[in-house]
Design a protein around this motif. Structure first.
Motif, PDB file in Angstrom:
ATOM      1  N   VAL A 247       0.863  -1.182   0.000  1.00  0.00           N
ATOM      2  CA  VAL A 247       0.000   0.000   0.000  1.00  0.00           C
ATOM      3  C   VAL A 247       0.897   1.228   0.000  1.00  0.00           C
ATOM      4  N   THR A 248       0.766   2.055  -1.043  1.00  0.00           N
ATOM      5  CA  THR A 248       1.492   3.314  -1.104  1.00  0.00           C
ATOM      6  C   THR A 248       0.489   4.452  -1.263  1.00  0.00           C
ATOM      7  N   ALA A 249       0.899   5.629  -0.870  1.00  0.00           N
ATOM      8  CA  ALA A 249       0.005   6.782  -0.946  1.00  0.00           C
ATOM      9  C   ALA A 249       0.833   8.036  -1.182  1.00  0.00           C
ATOM     10  N   VAL A 250       0.280   8.944  -1.989  1.00  0.00           N
ATOM     11  CA  VAL A 250       0.936  10.206  -2.313  1.00  0.00           C
ATOM     12  C   VAL A 250      -0.084  11.324  -2.113  1.00  0.00           C
ATOM     13  N   ASP A 251       0.336  12.386  -1.449  1.00  0.00           N
ATOM     14  CA  ASP A 251      -0.532  13.531  -1.214  1.00  0.00           C
ATOM     15  C   ASP A 251      -1.110  14.041  -2.532  1.00  0.00           C
ATOM     16  N   ASN A 252      -2.412  14.269  -2.548  1.00  0.00           N
ATOM     17  CA  ASN A 252      -3.080  14.656  -3.792  1.00  0.00           C
ATOM     18  C   ASN A 252      -2.751  16.064  -4.260  1.00  0.00           C
ATOM     19  N   THR A 253      -2.058  16.839  -3.439  1.00  0.00           N
ATOM     20  CA  THR A 253      -1.624  18.148  -3.927  1.00  0.00           C
ATOM     21  C   THR A 253      -0.460  18.030  -4.902  1.00  0.00           C
ATOM     22  N   LEU A 254       0.211  16.883  -4.942  1.00  0.00           N
ATOM     23  CA  LEU A 254       1.265  16.639  -5.920  1.00  0.00           C
ATOM     24  C   LEU A 254       0.635  16.152  -7.220  1.00  0.00           C
ATOM     25  N   ALA A 255       1.235  16.576  -8.336  1.00  0.00           N
ATOM     26  CA  ALA A 255       0.707  16.184  -9.643  1.00  0.00           C
ATOM     27  C   ALA A 255       0.740  14.673  -9.797  1.00  0.00           C
ATOM     28  N   LYS A 256      -0.259  14.143 -10.491  1.00  0.00           N
ATOM     29  CA  LYS A 256      -0.271  12.712 -10.767  1.00  0.00           C
ATOM     30  C   LYS A 256       0.943  12.341 -11.604  1.00  0.00           C
ATOM     31  N   ASP A 257       1.460  11.145 -11.375  1.00  0.00           N
ATOM     32  CA  ASP A 257       2.657  10.652 -12.060  1.00  0.00           C
ATOM     33  C   ASP A 257       3.874  11.516 -11.733  1.00  0.00           C
ATOM     34  N   SER A 258       3.895  12.064 -10.515  1.00  0.00           N
ATOM     35  CA  SER A 258       5.024  12.870 -10.053  1.00  0.00           C
ATOM     36  C   SER A 258       6.227  11.969  -9.767  1.00  0.00           C
ATOM     37  N   ASN A 259       7.365  12.597  -9.469  1.00  0.00           N
ATOM     38  CA  ASN A 259       8.538  11.822  -9.061  1.00  0.00           C
ATOM     39  C   ASN A 259       8.236  10.991  -7.822  1.00  0.00           C
ATOM     40  N   ALA A 260       7.397  11.529  -6.939  1.00  0.00           N
ATOM     41  CA  ALA A 260       7.030  10.777  -5.737  1.00  0.00           C
ATOM     42  C   ALA A 260       6.252   9.514  -6.103  1.00  0.00           C
ATOM     43  N   ASP A 261       5.301   9.632  -7.033  1.00  0.00           N
ATOM     44  CA  ASP A 261       4.554   8.449  -7.481  1.00  0.00           C
ATOM     45  C   ASP A 261       5.493   7.405  -8.074  1.00  0.00           C
ATOM     46  N   LYS A 262       6.436   7.869  -8.894  1.00  0.00           N
ATOM     47  CA  LYS A 262       7.355   6.943  -9.559  1.00  0.00           C
ATOM     48  C   LYS A 262       8.256   6.251  -8.545  1.00  0.00           C
ATOM     49  N   ALA A 263       8.708   6.999  -7.550  1.00  0.00           N
ATOM     50  CA  ALA A 263       9.559   6.388  -6.520  1.00  0.00           C
ATOM     51  C   ALA A 263       8.777   5.364  -5.702  1.00  0.00           C
ATOM     52  N   MET A 264       7.530   5.702  -5.317  1.00  0.00           N
ATOM     53  CA  MET A 264       6.720   4.756  -4.548  1.00  0.00           C
ATOM     54  C   MET A 264       6.449   3.487  -5.360  1.00  0.00           C
ATOM     55  N   ALA A 265       6.321   3.636  -6.667  1.00  0.00           N
ATOM     56  CA  ALA A 265       6.061   2.482  -7.522  1.00  0.00           C
ATOM     57  C   ALA A 265       7.227   1.504  -7.537  1.00  0.00           C
ATOM     58  N   ARG A 305       5.736   0.788   6.468  1.00  0.00           N
ATOM     59  CA  ARG A 305       5.176   1.832   5.603  1.00  0.00           C
ATOM     60  C   ARG A 305       5.849   3.170   5.919  1.00  0.00           C
ATOM     61  N   PRO A 306       7.088   3.385   5.446  1.00  0.00           N
ATOM     62  CA  PRO A 306       7.788   4.640   5.737  1.00  0.00           C
ATOM     63  C   PRO A 306       7.005   5.864   5.266  1.00  0.00           C
ATOM     64  N   VAL A 307       7.218   6.966   5.967  1.00  0.00           N
ATOM     65  CA  VAL A 307       6.623   8.248   5.602  1.00  0.00           C
ATOM     66  C   VAL A 307       7.737   9.162   5.104  1.00  0.00           C
ATOM     67  N   TYR A 308       7.512   9.787   3.942  1.00  0.00           N
ATOM     68  CA  TYR A 308       8.515  10.616   3.280  1.00  0.00           C
ATOM     69  C   TYR A 308       7.998  12.037   3.093  1.00  0.00           C
ATOM     70  N   SER A 309       8.845  13.018   3.353  1.00  0.00           N
ATOM     71  CA  SER A 309       8.549  14.376   2.924  1.00  0.00           C
ATOM     72  C   SER A 309       8.635  14.462   1.404  1.00  0.00           C
ATOM     73  N   ASP A 310       7.736  15.258   0.811  1.00  0.00           N
ATOM     74  CA  ASP A 310       7.787  15.424  -0.648  1.00  0.00           C
ATOM     75  C   ASP A 310       9.082  16.087  -1.105  1.00  0.00           C
ATOM     76  N   SER A 311       9.802  16.748  -0.176  1.00  0.00           N
ATOM     77  CA  SER A 311      11.024  17.465  -0.560  1.00  0.00           C
ATOM     78  C   SER A 311      12.110  16.541  -1.095  1.00  0.00           C
ATOM     79  N   PHE A 312      12.011  15.244  -0.822  1.00  0.00           N
ATOM     80  CA  PHE A 312      13.013  14.300  -1.320  1.00  0.00           C
ATOM     81  C   PHE A 312      12.832  13.974  -2.800  1.00  0.00           C
ATOM     82  N   PHE A 313      11.708  14.368  -3.384  1.00  0.00           N
ATOM     83  CA  PHE A 313      11.380  13.895  -4.727  1.00  0.00           C
ATOM     84  C   PHE A 313      11.413  15.012  -5.768  1.00  0.00           C
ATOM     85  N   SER A 314      12.281  15.984  -5.553  1.00  0.00           N
ATOM     86  CA  SER A 314      12.455  17.038  -6.554  1.00  0.00           C
ATOM     87  C   SER A 314      13.216  16.533  -7.771  1.00  0.00           C
TER      88      SER A 314
END
Length: 468
Positions: A247-265, A305-314
């Motif tokens: 189970v992965t989750a990305v804050d919906n304020t980030l664009a879909k298919d963001s770097n965060a989504d790709k990393a979680m995948a 289920r680690p929690v990540y700040s979005d700042s890591f996915f620039s």
């Protein structure tokens, strides 16, 4: 954990009195209060004595509009002495009732950051007892000038409970030290359309009268600072990996298919690689959660289920932080520290996992990462026993990684990876110390390693590079 800034979890200075037993019969039989502190030299009042928790079961309801949290915590524990009274770390909302084994507590009171419970009858050593705490109100974050802000953090769409070395006591009563690991279950009811993500495997999700109850269960013992709940508006992706839920989750304020989504995948892929280095993945679920909150500029290895700040996915190459936090599932979560001075056993191996992943995924040799890092260290700062102000410093992380690689070059790859895999197997679901790690490394390698490793961990001058 890995940080972007000093804003992170903090130390709770819990204070609990040790009143004498008022029941003369209990006193005659050797009953007494449990200690208000588990005995960690860094945090003498951190955690509590007199009992060992086996399981936490939380049934909670949270309203983001009012920030009100209410419900019950059921704590199953074993007495380690004849107990007349015991403490729970709790900075959370107002307590309305406490029962012990179904009977109302003779007394329950708040003393600073402790909930002090006197059961109706004494609890005999080795007996299992169940405490139910009912509470409700607005949780508050935990703040410290030295370590920042953590614990329960209200957000515009929900809340995030996160932090190290303490956060759990801001939202449920707990024995808050890694030495007392316990299984964990959470039922969190939130308004429909709101996600509530936590540790372990997901259970049945149900809806009633405009509210949704999310259920989670972590079946492996967990240190309390690794428990979390993240409530809000998230893109939640569920599936199966290696026969276990992911189970992965990305804050919906980030664009879909963001770097965060790709990393979680790539979570499953990274975990599979690390399993080839460290041994079988230790838990019943995989996952990760990416949050957007300026108060959280770090990532934390919350169990399974680690929690990540979005700042890591620039960057589009951000999987190094996933490797770091997933490595903690072995080093820190499954094998937990016995005292906070041993934190390099968590962070040194997680840093080394970054280097292993860089070699695997990008072709950057581990020795190159080692050489670069060697030049950045302030050698006056120790890795082992760094002091409370140094818990999250570069020496714990980077010098810890250097120590791990120095050991590898000293004993050779065959012995090195045997050490890692035997360590994670022998200490699975348990606690460990630096001394125990050195003893295992010496036994497997057949070499005296204490002086060598302690030089890398504590010397105020740079140890010679391997091969120089």
């Amino acid at each position: 954990m890995i940080r972007r800034s000093a804003l992170a979890a903090l130390v709770a200075l819990t204070i609990g009195g040790a009143a004498a037993c008022t029941d003369s019969g209990q006193a005659d039989e050797g009953f007494g209060p449990g200690a208000a502190g588990i005995g960690d030299p860094y945090f003498p009042t951190y955690g509590n004595g007199g009992y060992d928790v086996k399981d936490y079961a939380l049934v909670l309801r949270y309203d983001p509009g009012s920030d009100r949290l209410e419900g019950t915590a059921t704590i199953t524990a074993t007495a380690t002495q004849n107990l007349s009274r015991f403490n729970l770390d709790f900075r959370g909302p107002e307590v309305s009732a406490v029962t012990v084994d179904g009977a109302a507590a003779a007394e329950q009171k708040r003393e600073a950051d402790e909930l002090v419970v006197t059961p109706a009858a004494g609890l005999r050593k080795d007996s299992t007892f169940t405490t139910v705490v009912t509470y409700g109100g607005v949780p508050q974050p935990i703040t410290s000038p030295e370590l920042g802000t953590g614990g329960w953090l209200a957000t515009p769409t929900g809340a995030i409970a996160l932090g190290q070395p303490e956060s759990a006591s801001s939202w449920y009563p707990v024995n808050d030290h890694p030495r007392d690991k316990a299984t964990f279950a959470l039922e969190m009811t939130v308004p429909n359309g709101t996600s509530a993500l936590s540790n372990g495997a997901p259970g049945e999700k149900t809806e009633k009268d405009g509210w949704t109850t999310w259920r989670w269960r972590e079946s492996a013992p967990m240190a309390s600072y690794l428990s979390t709940v993240v409530i809000g508006d998230f893109r939640v992706t569920t599936g199966s990996h290696q026969g276990k839920p992911i189970v992965t989750a990305v804050d919906n304020t980030l664009a879909k298919d963001s770097n965060a989504d790709k990393a979680m995948a790539r979570t499953g892929e990274v975990a599979d690689f690390l399993a080839t280095q460290f041994g079988p993945y230790p838990f019943d679920a995989y996952g990760g959660v990416v949050v957007v909150d300026n108060r959280i500029r770090y990532a934390l290895e919350t169990q399974s289920r680690p929690v990540y700040s979005d700042s890591f996915f620039s960057s589009s190459t951000s999987e190094w932080v996933v490797a770091h936090e997933l490595a903690h599932q072995w080093f820190g979560d499954s094998v937990s520290i016995g005292a906070w001075r041993d934190i390099w056993l968590n962070e040194g191996f997680a840093t080394y996992a970054e280097w292993l992943w860089a070699e695997h995924d990008e072709g950057v040799p581990v020795r190159t990462s080692f050489d670069r890092a060697y030049e950045t260290i302030r050698w006056e700062d120790p890795t082992f026993d760094p002091g409370t102000s140094g818990l999250f410093g570069n020496s714990v992380y980077i010098r810890g990684g250097l120590t791990v690689h120095a050991l590898r070059e000293e004993v050779g790859d065959d012995s090195f990876f045997r050490i890692l895999k035997e360590w994670t197997a022998q200490k699975r679901n348990a606690n460990a110390t630096t001394e125990e790690f050195i003893a295992l490394a010496e036994r497997i390698s057949g070499k005296p390693l204490r002086e060598f490793l302690m030089a890398w961990l504590t010397s105020k001058t740079p140890p010679p590079k391997p091969g120089d």
